[in-house]
Scaffold this active site. Structure first.
Site, PDB file in Angstrom:
ATOM      1  N   LYS A  99      -0.098   9.758   9.660  1.00  0.00           N
ATOM      2  CA  LYS A  99      -0.722  11.003   9.217  1.00  0.00           C
ATOM      3  C   LYS A  99      -1.662  11.574  10.266  1.00  0.00           C
ATOM      4  CE  LYS A  99      -2.966   9.144   5.774  1.00  0.00           C
ATOM      5  NZ  LYS A  99      -2.570   7.731   5.828  1.00  0.00           N
ATOM      6  N   ARG A 134      -8.214  10.818  -1.625  1.00  0.00           N
ATOM      7  CA  ARG A 134      -7.646   9.493  -1.779  1.00  0.00           C
ATOM      8  C   ARG A 134      -7.795   8.949  -3.188  1.00  0.00           C
ATOM      9  NH1 ARG A 134      -7.952   7.788   3.827  1.00  0.00           N
ATOM     10  NH2 ARG A 134      -7.180   5.673   4.125  1.00  0.00           N
ATOM     11  N   ARG A 191       4.022  -3.385  10.400  1.00  0.00           N
ATOM     12  CA  ARG A 191       4.380  -3.564  11.807  1.00  0.00           C
ATOM     13  C   ARG A 191       3.568  -2.598  12.703  1.00  0.00           C
ATOM     14  NH1 ARG A 191       7.577  -2.287  15.696  1.00  0.00           N
ATOM     15  NH2 ARG A 191       8.174  -0.299  14.788  1.00  0.00           N
ATOM     16  N   ARG A 245      -5.569  -2.666   2.127  1.00  0.00           N
ATOM     17  CA  ARG A 245      -5.481  -1.196   2.210  1.00  0.00           C
ATOM     18  C   ARG A 245      -4.210  -0.688   1.535  1.00  0.00           C
ATOM     19  NH1 ARG A 245      -5.937  -1.049   8.300  1.00  0.00           N
ATOM     20  NH2 ARG A 245      -5.461   1.162   8.225  1.00  0.00           N
TER      21      ARG A 245
HETATM   22  P1  ADP Z   1      -5.739   4.558   7.156  1.00  0.00           P
HETATM   23  O1  ADP Z   1      -5.046   5.763   6.583  1.00  0.00           O
HETATM   24  O2  ADP Z   1      -4.950   3.905   8.254  1.00  0.00           O
HETATM   25  O3  ADP Z   1      -6.216   3.571   6.134  1.00  0.00           O
HETATM   26  P2  ADP Z   1      -8.205   6.050   7.660  1.00  0.00           P
HETATM   27  O4  ADP Z   1      -8.776   6.277   8.991  1.00  0.00           O
HETATM   28  O5  ADP Z   1      -7.715   7.249   6.906  1.00  0.00           O
HETATM   29  O6  ADP Z   1      -7.039   5.012   7.916  1.00  0.00           O
HETATM   30  O7  ADP Z   1      -9.244   5.274   6.711  1.00  0.00           O
HETATM   31  C1  ADP Z   1      -9.905   4.111   7.107  1.00  0.00           C
HETATM   32  C2  ADP Z   1     -10.904   3.652   6.031  1.00  0.00           C
HETATM   33  O8  ADP Z   1     -11.927   4.660   5.842  1.00  0.00           O
HETATM   34  C3  ADP Z   1     -10.326   3.456   4.627  1.00  0.00           C
HETATM   35  O9  ADP Z   1      -9.761   2.171   4.464  1.00  0.00           O
HETATM   36  C4  ADP Z   1     -11.572   3.670   3.752  1.00  0.00           C
HETATM   37  O10 ADP Z   1     -12.418   2.544   3.745  1.00  0.00           O
HETATM   38  C5  ADP Z   1     -12.308   4.778   4.475  1.00  0.00           C
HETATM   39  N1  ADP Z   1     -11.919   6.131   3.996  1.00  0.00           N
HETATM   40  C6  ADP Z   1     -11.306   7.097   4.728  1.00  0.00           C
HETATM   41  N2  ADP Z   1     -11.092   8.202   3.994  1.00  0.00           N
HETATM   42  C7  ADP Z   1     -11.582   7.932   2.751  1.00  0.00           C
HETATM   43  C8  ADP Z   1     -11.635   8.668   1.518  1.00  0.00           C
HETATM   44  N3  ADP Z   1     -11.153   9.929   1.416  1.00  0.00           N
HETATM   45  N4  ADP Z   1     -12.196   8.064   0.444  1.00  0.00           N
HETATM   46  C9  ADP Z   1     -12.692   6.817   0.520  1.00  0.00           C
HETATM   47  N5  ADP Z   1     -12.661   6.070   1.631  1.00  0.00           N
HETATM   48  C10 ADP Z   1     -12.121   6.609   2.741  1.00  0.00           C
END
Ligand code: ADP
Length: 185
Positions: A16, A86, A120, A142
């Protein structure tokens, strides 16, 4: 031009961020990545960063009120959201924010990738970028958090007629072309 927003939805590791960066750049939109904003706070050791660092390292979600405060601060009239919303509460709050600001949601891109491939990719990224949440245990967490808290948003946006499913397998170039086609931009 009309005030518009695009959302990128999908599991961790789906690509994304890469796709959102390119689309926002080419359309002249602002990219709002909650993960990037939070990682920046962690790196600068701000009070917010100190509060969210351990949560992110576990692979859990940061509380909705903290996320919504960030979004309110950064919202713009032409915006691509990456990693937000999210949770159901975030999605409903975003609907209200967009309505108040007169911003139309153009579409929600769901980037679909099978789970083995997600794991992966994240393990490979761990070697390249050293993100502390890209280890096997946190990756599993996650993915579980995605399934339970974020995946219900697929049906939410489907009901609104906004969901655009895109196959996330293939080269970044191929996926990008599918996204533009799916959004009609
Ligand atoms: P990925 O999509 O690979 O998990 P992100 O960079 O989007 O990576 O998110 C990393 C971490 O940041 C998440 O696991 C969470 O802890 C936090 N995070 C990011 N966006 C949100 C959100 N909208 N609400 C709650 N936590 C978030």
């Amino acid at each position: 031009m009309e005030r518009t927003a695009i959302i990128f939805l999908g599991p961790p590791g789906a690509g994304k961020g890469t796709q959102a960066a390119r689309l926002s750049q080419e359309l002249g939109f602002k990219k709002l990545s909650t993960g990037d904003i939070l990682r920046d706070h962690v790196a600068r050791m701000t009070p917010l960063g100190q509060a969210v660092g351990p949560i992110m390292e576990r692979g859990d979600l940061v509380p909705d009120d903290l996320i919504l405060a960030l979004i309110r601060e950064e919202l713009s009239g032409k915006v691509v959201f990456d990693g937000f919303p999210r949770t159901q509460a975030q999605a409903e709050a975003l609907d209200r924010l967009l309505a108040e600001a007169g911003i139309r949601l153009l579409g929600v891109v769901l980037v679909e990738v099978p789970e083995e491939e997600l794991v992966r990719r994240m393990l490979k990224r761990a070697g390249l970028e050293g993100r502390p949440d890209d280890n096997e245990e946190t990756i599993r967490r996650r993915l579980e958090v995605y399934r339970t808290q974020t995946a219900p948003l697929v049906a939410y946006y489907e009901r609104k007629g906004l969901l655009r499913r895109v196959d996330g397998l293939g080269t970044p170039e191929e996926v990008y072309a599918r996204i533009r086609g799916a959004l009609g931009v």
